[in-house]
Motif scaffolding. Structure first.
Motif, PDB file in Angstrom:
ATOM      1  N   SER A 374       0.801  -1.212   0.000  1.00 59.27           N
ATOM      2  CA  SER A 374       0.000   0.000   0.000  1.00 59.27           C
ATOM      3  C   SER A 374       0.841   1.273   0.000  1.00 59.27           C
ATOM      4  O   SER A 374       0.674   2.144  -0.857  1.00 59.27           O
ATOM      5  CB  SER A 374      -0.947   0.011   1.205  1.00 59.27           C
ATOM      6  N   GLU A 375       1.762   1.405   0.939  1.00 55.97           N
ATOM      7  CA  GLU A 375       2.512   2.666   1.042  1.00 55.97           C
ATOM      8  C   GLU A 375       3.352   2.924  -0.199  1.00 55.97           C
ATOM      9  O   GLU A 375       3.357   4.035  -0.743  1.00 55.97           O
ATOM     10  CB  GLU A 375       3.403   2.669   2.282  1.00 55.97           C
ATOM     11  N   GLN A 376       4.064   1.910  -0.684  1.00 50.97           N
ATOM     12  CA  GLN A 376       4.942   2.137  -1.827  1.00 50.97           C
ATOM     13  C   GLN A 376       4.153   2.484  -3.095  1.00 50.97           C
ATOM     14  O   GLN A 376       4.587   3.320  -3.894  1.00 50.97           O
ATOM     15  CB  GLN A 376       5.844   0.929  -2.089  1.00 50.97           C
ATOM     16  N   GLU A 377       2.986   1.881  -3.268  1.00 51.92           N
ATOM     17  CA  GLU A 377       2.194   2.184  -4.453  1.00 51.92           C
ATOM     18  C   GLU A 377       1.558   3.568  -4.371  1.00 51.92           C
ATOM     19  O   GLU A 377       1.460   4.277  -5.375  1.00 51.92           O
ATOM     20  CB  GLU A 377       1.127   1.112  -4.665  1.00 51.92           C
ATOM     21  N   HIS A 378       1.138   3.964  -3.172  1.00 47.40           N
ATOM     22  CA  HIS A 378       0.611   5.312  -3.011  1.00 47.40           C
ATOM     23  C   HIS A 378       1.715   6.351  -3.229  1.00 47.40           C
ATOM     24  O   HIS A 378       1.462   7.441  -3.766  1.00 47.40           O
ATOM     25  CB  HIS A 378      -0.024   5.482  -1.629  1.00 47.40           C
ATOM     26  N   ARG A 379       2.928   6.023  -2.836  1.00 46.01           N
ATOM     27  CA  ARG A 379       4.054   6.935  -3.087  1.00 46.01           C
ATOM     28  C   ARG A 379       4.305   7.082  -4.596  1.00 46.01           C
ATOM     29  O   ARG A 379       4.605   8.176  -5.084  1.00 46.01           O
ATOM     30  CB  ARG A 379       5.317   6.427  -2.384  1.00 46.01           C
ATOM     31  N   VAL A 381       2.123   6.972  -6.870  1.00 48.42           N
ATOM     32  CA  VAL A 381       1.081   7.861  -7.382  1.00 48.42           C
ATOM     33  C   VAL A 381       1.443   9.315  -7.114  1.00 48.42           C
ATOM     34  O   VAL A 381       1.284  10.181  -7.988  1.00 48.42           O
ATOM     35  CB  VAL A 381      -0.283   7.518  -6.754  1.00 48.42           C
ATOM     36  N   GLY A 382       1.956   9.591  -5.930  1.00 45.41           N
ATOM     37  CA  GLY A 382       2.378  10.951  -5.603  1.00 45.41           C
ATOM     38  C   GLY A 382       3.462  11.454  -6.536  1.00 45.41           C
ATOM     39  O   GLY A 382       3.445  12.617  -6.975  1.00 45.41           O
ATOM     40  N   ALA A 383       4.409  10.581  -6.856  1.00 46.22           N
ATOM     41  CA  ALA A 383       5.479  10.951  -7.794  1.00 46.22           C
ATOM     42  C   ALA A 383       4.899  11.236  -9.178  1.00 46.22           C
ATOM     43  O   ALA A 383       5.352  12.158  -9.877  1.00 46.22           O
ATOM     44  CB  ALA A 383       6.516   9.831  -7.861  1.00 46.22           C
ATOM     45  N   LEU A 384       3.902  10.453  -9.588  1.00 49.11           N
ATOM     46  CA  LEU A 384       3.254  10.673 -10.875  1.00 49.11           C
ATOM     47  C   LEU A 384       2.554  12.029 -10.930  1.00 49.11           C
ATOM     48  O   LEU A 384       2.634  12.744 -11.937  1.00 49.11           O
ATOM     49  CB  LEU A 384       2.226   9.574 -11.145  1.00 49.11           C
ATOM     50  N   VAL A 385       1.879  12.389  -9.859  1.00 46.58           N
ATOM     51  CA  VAL A 385       1.175  13.672  -9.798  1.00 46.58           C
ATOM     52  C   VAL A 385       2.158  14.819 -10.005  1.00 46.58           C
ATOM     53  O   VAL A 385       1.898  15.753 -10.774  1.00 46.58           O
ATOM     54  CB  VAL A 385       0.443  13.817  -8.459  1.00 46.58           C
ATOM     55  N   ALA A 386       3.306  14.728  -9.334  1.00 45.98           N
ATOM     56  CA  ALA A 386       4.321  15.772  -9.487  1.00 45.98           C
ATOM     57  C   ALA A 386       4.884  15.794 -10.901  1.00 45.98           C
ATOM     58  O   ALA A 386       5.080  16.858 -11.505  1.00 45.98           O
ATOM     59  CB  ALA A 386       5.438  15.560  -8.467  1.00 45.98           C
ATOM     60  N   LYS A 387       5.115  14.620 -11.454  1.00 44.89           N
ATOM     61  CA  LYS A 387       5.695  14.501 -12.800  1.00 44.89           C
ATOM     62  C   LYS A 387       4.760  15.067 -13.863  1.00 44.89           C
ATOM     63  O   LYS A 387       5.210  15.664 -14.853  1.00 44.89           O
ATOM     64  CB  LYS A 387       5.988  13.031 -13.094  1.00 44.89           C
ATOM     65  N   LYS A 388       3.468  14.895 -13.676  1.00 44.37           N
ATOM     66  CA  LYS A 388       2.483  15.348 -14.667  1.00 44.37           C
ATOM     67  C   LYS A 388       2.130  16.829 -14.498  1.00 44.37           C
ATOM     68  O   LYS A 388       1.259  17.353 -15.198  1.00 44.37           O
ATOM     69  CB  LYS A 388       1.211  14.517 -14.561  1.00 44.37           C
ATOM     70  N   ASN A 389       2.797  17.494 -13.563  1.00 45.39           N
ATOM     71  CA  ASN A 389       2.619  18.938 -13.357  1.00 45.39           C
ATOM     72  C   ASN A 389       1.179  19.333 -13.054  1.00 45.39           C
ATOM     73  O   ASN A 389       0.661  20.336 -13.572  1.00 45.39           O
ATOM     74  CB  ASN A 389       3.121  19.709 -14.583  1.00 45.39           C
ATOM     75  N   VAL A 390       0.528  18.533 -12.219  1.00 41.89           N
ATOM     76  CA  VAL A 390      -0.814  18.879 -11.754  1.00 41.89           C
ATOM     77  C   VAL A 390      -0.732  20.145 -10.903  1.00 41.89           C
ATOM     78  O   VAL A 390       0.209  20.333 -10.119  1.00 41.89           O
ATOM     79  CB  VAL A 390      -1.406  17.709 -10.929  1.00 41.89           C
ATOM     80  N   ASP A 391      -1.709  21.030 -11.051  1.00 46.59           N
ATOM     81  CA  ASP A 391      -1.672  22.289 -10.290  1.00 46.59           C
ATOM     82  C   ASP A 391      -2.095  22.090  -8.841  1.00 46.59           C
ATOM     83  O   ASP A 391      -1.506  22.685  -7.928  1.00 46.59           O
ATOM     84  CB  ASP A 391      -2.593  23.322 -10.956  1.00 46.59           C
ATOM     85  N   ILE A 403       0.627   9.717  -0.810  1.00 45.76           N
ATOM     86  CA  ILE A 403       0.521  10.423  -2.083  1.00 45.76           C
ATOM     87  C   ILE A 403       0.960  11.870  -1.896  1.00 45.76           C
ATOM     88  O   ILE A 403       1.733  12.417  -2.694  1.00 45.76           O
ATOM     89  CB  ILE A 403      -0.924  10.365  -2.626  1.00 45.76           C
ATOM     90  N   CYS A 404       0.476  12.491  -0.829  1.00 41.45           N
ATOM     91  CA  CYS A 404       0.800  13.889  -0.548  1.00 41.45           C
ATOM     92  C   CYS A 404       2.290  14.071  -0.280  1.00 41.45           C
ATOM     93  O   CYS A 404       2.931  14.994  -0.811  1.00 41.45           O
ATOM     94  CB  CYS A 404      -0.009  14.379   0.651  1.00 41.45           C
ATOM     95  N   LYS A 405       2.856  13.196   0.522  1.00 39.80           N
ATOM     96  CA  LYS A 405       4.273  13.313   0.880  1.00 39.80           C
ATOM     97  C   LYS A 405       5.169  13.197  -0.346  1.00 39.80           C
ATOM     98  O   LYS A 405       6.124  13.958  -0.513  1.00 39.80           O
ATOM     99  CB  LYS A 405       4.630  12.235   1.908  1.00 39.80           C
ATOM    100  N   GLU A 406       4.848  12.241  -1.218  1.00 40.54           N
ATOM    101  CA  GLU A 406       5.706  12.023  -2.386  1.00 40.54           C
ATOM    102  C   GLU A 406       5.520  13.127  -3.421  1.00 40.54           C
ATOM    103  O   GLU A 406       6.473  13.501  -4.104  1.00 40.54           O
ATOM    104  CB  GLU A 406       5.406  10.659  -3.008  1.00 40.54           C
ATOM    105  N   ALA A 407       4.309  13.653  -3.532  1.00 45.39           N
ATOM    106  CA  ALA A 407       4.080  14.768  -4.455  1.00 45.39           C
ATOM    107  C   ALA A 407       4.881  15.985  -4.026  1.00 45.39           C
ATOM    108  O   ALA A 407       5.441  16.703  -4.865  1.00 45.39           O
ATOM    109  CB  ALA A 407       2.592  15.095  -4.514  1.00 45.39           C
ATOM    110  N   ALA A 408       4.948  16.209  -2.713  1.00 49.02           N
ATOM    111  CA  ALA A 408       5.752  17.326  -2.195  1.00 49.02           C
ATOM    112  C   ALA A 408       7.232  17.111  -2.491  1.00 49.02           C
ATOM    113  O   ALA A 408       7.944  18.038  -2.890  1.00 49.02           O
ATOM    114  CB  ALA A 408       5.517  17.476  -0.700  1.00 49.02           C
ATOM    115  N   LYS A 409       7.700  15.887  -2.316  1.00 46.58           N
ATOM    116  CA  LYS A 409       9.099  15.574  -2.634  1.00 46.58           C
ATOM    117  C   LYS A 409       9.394  15.820  -4.110  1.00 46.58           C
ATOM    118  O   LYS A 409      10.508  16.204  -4.484  1.00 46.58           O
ATOM    119  CB  LYS A 409       9.407  14.108  -2.311  1.00 46.58           C
ATOM    120  N   GLY A 410       8.396  15.579  -4.952  1.00 42.40           N
ATOM    121  CA  GLY A 410       8.565  15.731  -6.397  1.00 42.40           C
ATOM    122  C   GLY A 410       8.500  17.168  -6.874  1.00 42.40           C
ATOM    123  O   GLY A 410       8.672  17.420  -8.060  1.00 42.40           O
TER     124      GLY A 410
END
Length: 464
Positions: A374-379, A381-391, A403-410
């Motif tokens: 669960s945690e690694q797959e949600h992470r 997703v967070g990286a994908l959100v950052a990569k796709k430049n979601v606002d 998801i939130c933590k990894e998006a912030a890292k990205g």
């Protein structure tokens, strides 16, 4: 179901008549407690219970049991057949019934895309054929007999979605359906908590190679790394690939979003030639599904030009990247049928490619049935959100915090990241963000997420 004389079925069951008439016609078959029992049904009692009442509102049923003492109040119109093992007798009947028909059967599996691909195939074939298919994504094992019994002498072909949530389930379905053509759309991470590991999940999907038999054909997604790397050394059937790779037998190139026609233009290169093609709905994943469907239709004899023409009028399954007018004039993209990391990536691509300058908001719900992953797959997703430049990211549910933590890292700014646990929080936030210059992706699971969130966000038509 094809009508069958009971006298023949008894021999298939290897049964002995304890009471009732054998000069009957069987018009339906059912597992007691799992399927609908109608008049003139063949009913299998697979569970040994001390006291088992038969349905009072149906007539002329025939009961197959290894424990006749469990039956209560057997009427004169009920035939009771004793078998040594009711479950084995059931399988014998299923195998016999399937053997009565010689028709093309296509099985579709994969982490995502299987429902759409199956529906595309059925749509193409149904222009000139009588087609039996699984309904929507209802592919639970208990439904298999229902689908099988829809086959009769008027059926020309069948296409079945074969999902898995535990070991050996694909071969269980294959025992019923006996596909000669198998499709594996993609193998990511979904329903994995029923398996020991990701490798075990992959191995289960790969059993499609066994399911189609030694002389069967498999259509594999050349663009999916896991599918591409499946071990085919023991498979003696025919292997065909589809995708964008130059070695694919059914290849797409020159893919583009056609916003005016709400779909994807592409050029198809296949054994029959090169064609301009169009598939309704957005996303390169949608082109991939179309390639599999066109390839499968061709394998069962449909002319490629006819298949391409028919595909143009395909209508997508509800909540598969459907577009709506949202609150305050926003664009709302409904992809709430199901969610997993692979389909999230596809949805984010569609969000970006159709935004046309709007602010992009991704509402992503927690992903179910991931177990220890669960945690690694949600992470991821967070990286994908950052990569796709979601606002703006809105993660929904307790398990969605990685998801939130990894998006912030990205690199996504913390002010653009939100984590909510209630529908009220979500709707309040979206009401603040919505405007004619906002595009909102709702990517959550239909099973656990707020069931009426979509209805609350879709703009209601004004009354005259």
């Amino acid at each position: 179901m094809k009508n069958l004389p009971l006298s023949v079925i008894i021999r298939v069951l290897e049964g002995r008549v304890l009471s009732g008439s054998v000069t009957k016609t069987i018009k339906n078959a059912a597992k007691y407690g799992e399927h609908l029992i109608t008049d003139e049904s063949l009913v299998f009692l697979l569970k040994k219970k001390a006291s088992l009442p038969l349905p009072a509102n149906v007539r002329n049923i025939t009961v197959v049991t290894s424990n006749p003492k469990a039956l209560k109040q057997v009427r004169d119109d009920v035939t009771v057949i004793y078998v040594e093992n009711a479950r084995k007798a059931y399988y014998r009947f299923v195998s016999y019934y399937r053997s009565l028909f010689n028709l093309p059967v296509i099985g579709v599996t994969g982490t995502c895309g299987k429902t759409t691909t199956k529906e595309m195939i059925a749509w193409i074939l149904s222009e000139k054929q009588q087609v039996v298919r699984t309904k929507l994504s209802h592919n639970g094992l208990a439904r298999n007999l229902d689908y099988l019994l829809e086959i009769d002498d008027s059926t020309d072909s069948a296409v079945f979605e074969m999902g898995v949530s535990g070991p050996n389930q694909l071969l269980y379905s294959a025992h019923y359906f006996r596909p000669q053509i198998g499709i594996i759309t993609a193998i990511g991470t979904d329903h994995i908590e029923g398996f020991r590991s990701q490798d075990a999940y992959i191995a289960e999907k790969a059993k499609m190679l066994t399911a189609v038999g030694k002389k069967g054909t498999v259509l594999l997604n050349r663009d999916d790394e896991t599918v591409r790397n499946l071990d085919l050394r023991e498979f003696t059937g025919k292997v065909l690939y589809y995708g964008q790779h130059s070695t694919a037998h059914y290849r797409a190139h020159s893919i583009s979003f056609n916003l005016k026609k709400n779909g994807m233009d592409f050029t198809l290169v296949c054994p029959e030639g090169e064609y301009a093609a169009f598939v309704p709905g957005f996303g390169t994943h949608n082109v991939s599904n179309a390639l599999a469907a066109l390839g499968a239709a061709s394998l069962v004899g449909v002319k490629m030009t006819d298949a391409i023409r028919r595909l143009r009028s395909f209508e997508h399954v509800k909540s598969h990247l459907q577009f709506h007018q949202g609150r305050k004039g926003s664009l709302l993209i409904d992809d709430t049928w199901n969610t997993n990391p692979t389909s999230i990536e596809a949805a984010l691509e569609v969000l970006a490619e159709t935004a046309e300058g709007r602010k992009t908001v991704a509402v992503i719900g927690e992903i179910e049935e991931l177990g220890a992953y669960s945690e690694q797959e949600h992470r991821k997703v967070g990286a994908l959100v950052a990569k796709k430049n979601v606002d703006v990211l809105i993660a929904v549910g307790k398990e969605a915090s990685p998801i939130c933590k990894e998006a912030a890292k990205g690199g996504l700014h913390p002010s653009a990241i939100h984590h909510v646990n209630t529908q009220a929080e979500l709707l309040t936030l979206l009401n603040q963000l919505a405007s004619p210059r906002t595009s909102i992706l709702l990517k959550t699971s239909m099973r656990r997420s707020f069931s009426n969130t979509l209805q609350a966000l879709v703009e209601k038509p004004k009354k005259d």
